[in-house]
Design an enzyme around this catalytic site. Structure first.
Site, PDB file in Angstrom:
ATOM      1  CB  CYS A   1      -0.936   0.011   1.204  1.00  0.00           C
ATOM      2  SG  CYS A   1      -0.053   0.014   2.767  1.00  0.00           S
TER       3      CYS A   1
ATOM      4  CG  ASP B   1      -0.303   3.303   3.936  1.00  0.00           C
ATOM      5  OD1 ASP B   1      -0.251   4.125   3.014  1.00  0.00           O
ATOM      6  OD2 ASP B   1      -1.359   2.792   4.335  1.00  0.00           O
TER       7      ASP B   1
ATOM      8  CB  CYS C   1      -4.875   3.382   5.771  1.00  0.00           C
ATOM      9  SG  CYS C   1      -4.498   2.037   6.897  1.00  0.00           S
TER      10      CYS C   1
ATOM     11  CB  CYS D   1      -3.011  -1.356   8.887  1.00  0.00           C
ATOM     12  SG  CYS D   1      -3.966  -1.507   7.382  1.00  0.00           S
TER      13      CYS D   1
HETATM   14 FE1  FES Z   1      -1.506   0.488   4.265  1.00  0.00          FE
HETATM   15 FE2  FES Z   1      -3.277   0.319   6.101  1.00  0.00          FE
HETATM   16  S1  FES Z   1      -3.637   0.277   3.988  1.00  0.00           S
HETATM   17  S2  FES Z   1      -1.168   0.488   6.345  1.00  0.00           S
END
Ligand code: FES
Length: 145
Positions: free
Chosen positions: A33, A35, A59, A103
């Site tokens: 993702c 992140d 997120c 996550c």
């Molecule tokens: Fe990437 Fe939650 S979608 S950490």
């Protein structure tokens, strides 16, 4: 879809920020993702986590799990902090939807990466702690610098 606790920690995240001259920092990312999460630990001479801050570019579930994870490790010894797994964080948040479980892994990995950084700097070993795979820290000690 999200528990009240997740919503609360998402909307009012605890321990956001950074610590200058932290005892240990850990930065991890999720390749899927994109992140990123960074954890800063301030650890005293008795190996107690005096303070902890985080920054998450991610997120809502990542924000909520980082917030809860920092609350769970604050005031604990480094050894106790090792018990703060993603499962423990999820339980403390009354669960996460299955698609968001990765996550919460980010929070656990970031804490481990910060503990590893602290252990490296102080030349100590923390039982059960392995070198983090995904630390993407700024790497002051890396060769290219
Ligand atoms: Fe990437 Fe939650 S979608 S950490």
């Amino acid at each position: 879809m999200y528990s009240d606790k997740v919503m609360d920690h998402f909307q009012h995240p605890r321990n956001v920020g950074e610590i200058e001259n932290a005892s240990g920092t850990g930065t991890v990312g999720n390749a899927k993702c994109g992140d990123i999460m960074r954890i800063y630990l301030d650890i005293d001479e008795n190996q107690i986590i005096r303070d902890v801050k985080f920054k998450t570019f991610g997120c809502g579930a990542a924000v909520a799990t980082s917030s809860m994870a920092t609350e769970l490790v604050k005031g604990k010894s480094v050894q106790e902090a090792m018990q703060v797994t993603n499962k423990a964080v999820m339980e403390a948040l009354d669960g996460l939807p299955p698609v968001k479980v990765h996550c919460s892994l980010l929070a656990e990995e970031a804490i481990h990466a910060a503990l590893w950084d602290y252990a490296q700097k102080n030349n100590i070993q923390i039982e059960g702690l392995d070198k983090p795979k995904s630390d993407i820290g700024e790497g002051e000690e890396e060769e290219e610098y």
